[in-house]
Design a protein around this motif. Sequence first.
Motif, mmCIF file in Angstrom:
data_model
loop_
_atom_site.group_PDB
_atom_site.id
_atom_site.type_symbol
_atom_site.label_atom_id
_atom_site.label_comp_id
_atom_site.label_asym_id
_atom_site.label_seq_id
_atom_site.Cartn_x
_atom_site.Cartn_y
_atom_site.Cartn_z
ATOM 1 N N ALA A 33 0.709 -1.110 -0.171
ATOM 2 C CA ALA A 33 -0.019 0.105 0.007
ATOM 3 C C ALA A 33 0.666 1.426 -0.108
ATOM 4 O O ALA A 33 0.635 2.101 -0.623
ATOM 5 N N SER A 36 2.568 1.662 -3.535
ATOM 6 C CA SER A 36 1.583 1.935 -4.621
ATOM 7 C C SER A 36 1.210 3.534 -4.391
ATOM 8 O O SER A 36 1.068 4.180 -5.500
ATOM 9 N N GLN A 60 -3.897 8.090 -0.972
ATOM 10 C CA GLN A 60 -3.632 7.043 -1.888
ATOM 11 C C GLN A 60 -3.539 5.996 -0.932
ATOM 12 O O GLN A 60 -3.856 4.744 -1.034
ATOM 13 N N ARG A 61 -2.771 5.942 -0.156
ATOM 14 C CA ARG A 61 -2.292 4.612 0.786
ATOM 15 C C ARG A 61 -3.687 4.140 1.511
ATOM 16 O O ARG A 61 -3.851 3.012 1.697
ATOM 17 N N GLN A 64 -5.775 2.156 -0.980
ATOM 18 C CA GLN A 64 -5.324 1.063 -1.326
ATOM 19 C C GLN A 64 -5.717 0.029 -0.163
ATOM 20 O O GLN A 64 -6.253 -1.064 -0.513
ATOM 21 N N LYS A 67 -9.677 -0.612 0.086
ATOM 22 C CA LYS A 67 -10.126 -1.658 -0.973
ATOM 23 C C LYS A 67 -9.371 -3.041 -0.732
ATOM 24 O O LYS A 67 -10.679 -3.756 -0.964
ATOM 25 N N ARG A 68 -8.467 -3.041 -0.183
ATOM 26 C CA ARG A 68 -8.084 -4.550 0.103
ATOM 27 C C ARG A 68 -8.892 -4.977 1.186
ATOM 28 O O ARG A 68 -9.213 -6.177 1.260
#
Length: 490
Positions: A33, A36, A60-61, A64, A67-68
Amino acid sequence: MNEHIARDVVLVRAIELADQKKEVLSEDDRMYASRSARELAQWQASDKHADVTPDDFLQQRSEQILKRLTERTPAFAGFAKRSTGLRALAWLLPLLALALGAALDRITDPHRVDLLSAPLLLIIAWNLLVYLGLLISLFIPARADGGPKSGLIRRLSVGKLAVPRKVPPVLATGLLGFMGEWSQLSAKLTTARLGRTIHLSAAMFALGAVLSLYGRGLLSQYAAGWESTFLDATQVHSLLSILFAPAIAVFQLQGFSLAEIEALRFPQTTAPEGGARWVHLYAATIFLLVVLPRLVLALVANWRAARLSRRFPLDLDQPYFRKLNETIGAGTGGMLRVLPFSFTVDETRHRGLGQIAIMLFGEQGRMMLRPSTSYGEEPREALRDVDLNDPNVTMTAVLFNLTATPEKENHGAFLDYLVKASPRGIAVLLDESSFVERMGQADQRGLAERTALWQEFCRFHQTTATVVNLLDPSIHPLDAGVGLKLSAAA
């Protein structure tokens, strides 16, 4: 960062801090994460010809990781998108208030305009009292606990304090932690939104009452008048003159004399006067004293809420964020200043303090060890050369030895002085290493009792203690943002 990004960031932090054993999010998940997020943030920054900011990286982190978690735990998806219902309340409550105000004529005579109308006078009097209360509240400091209102704000901030079923226990713990933290962080924003809804509802209720007067007047012939057991015509004239003075002055409405008021007293011996003039006076008065001020207050609350929503006040200087920002080069490390009390720090424990600084602030974390304050020494004298407002110091921590018994006259006086003198608050470290060496690992009950004694002592002196082992700091890891709990700044 805005409110929605801040909420995701705080949610991810709460989950990571609860998941110390990496049961829900493995180390690989977190590293992926971060990697990315760094790449995405750099790509977006290059398009804007700007530098990568911590806000972009954290956004952004968090996306990520959420979402996971959503893919792995479907029950979590509903919580991540859960609404508190405050938005629906912001529409429904004003509409309900408008309907209730419009129904006000049901408790009055449909063919009569009462110059001493109790419902209309109560609307005006209540709102004037509210304005007075708001003015007085400006000079009264807010209480930390918030009283009963804090429970309502907490409920409106996070909704029902319940976690979804079929989520891992560690994840459930993280969600509960998030709800508690977010309710505090978003309290000002929620209060502003609630204030906006309440002011708008009050304006709509008064507006509904005025509309009902005009609407009923289209289909009925009003007869104006008044009656009272305790007031005579002179008193009624004085009361109405004061009440309607703003409307007469602003809208140039027709006034009234004492003789006219006397003639309007029920029962009337002459033909009743039409009520149009008095409807206009009441409508203009309610507009000036209720609708307009409430709309202004609603706009002010809306401006405050919009500002907080666009720039949510999330402190990115906390250890958790500092450590994450190291991955994009945005972190500059932090300085942990340690103030030992009646504690001689040997070389091994000195290294342990350095490791704690790294745990808190990342690889660039530094530690500054001050000379130990002697037992019985006056705090002001012992700390005369310590700048408690040093901008180069990220966190100040008092170091106590768990083998010592806390004393109000010595340890307590030291804490009290620091709590009052430190504008950013202080942390407390309790080193258990000497106690464990002396009593052995077998005496877990004695260790727990001594720890509980110290923690209760620190709470009494408005601080929160964190147990560490300076010989082996990994026993009590301060991973990323568990950090050290700070006292409230004086």
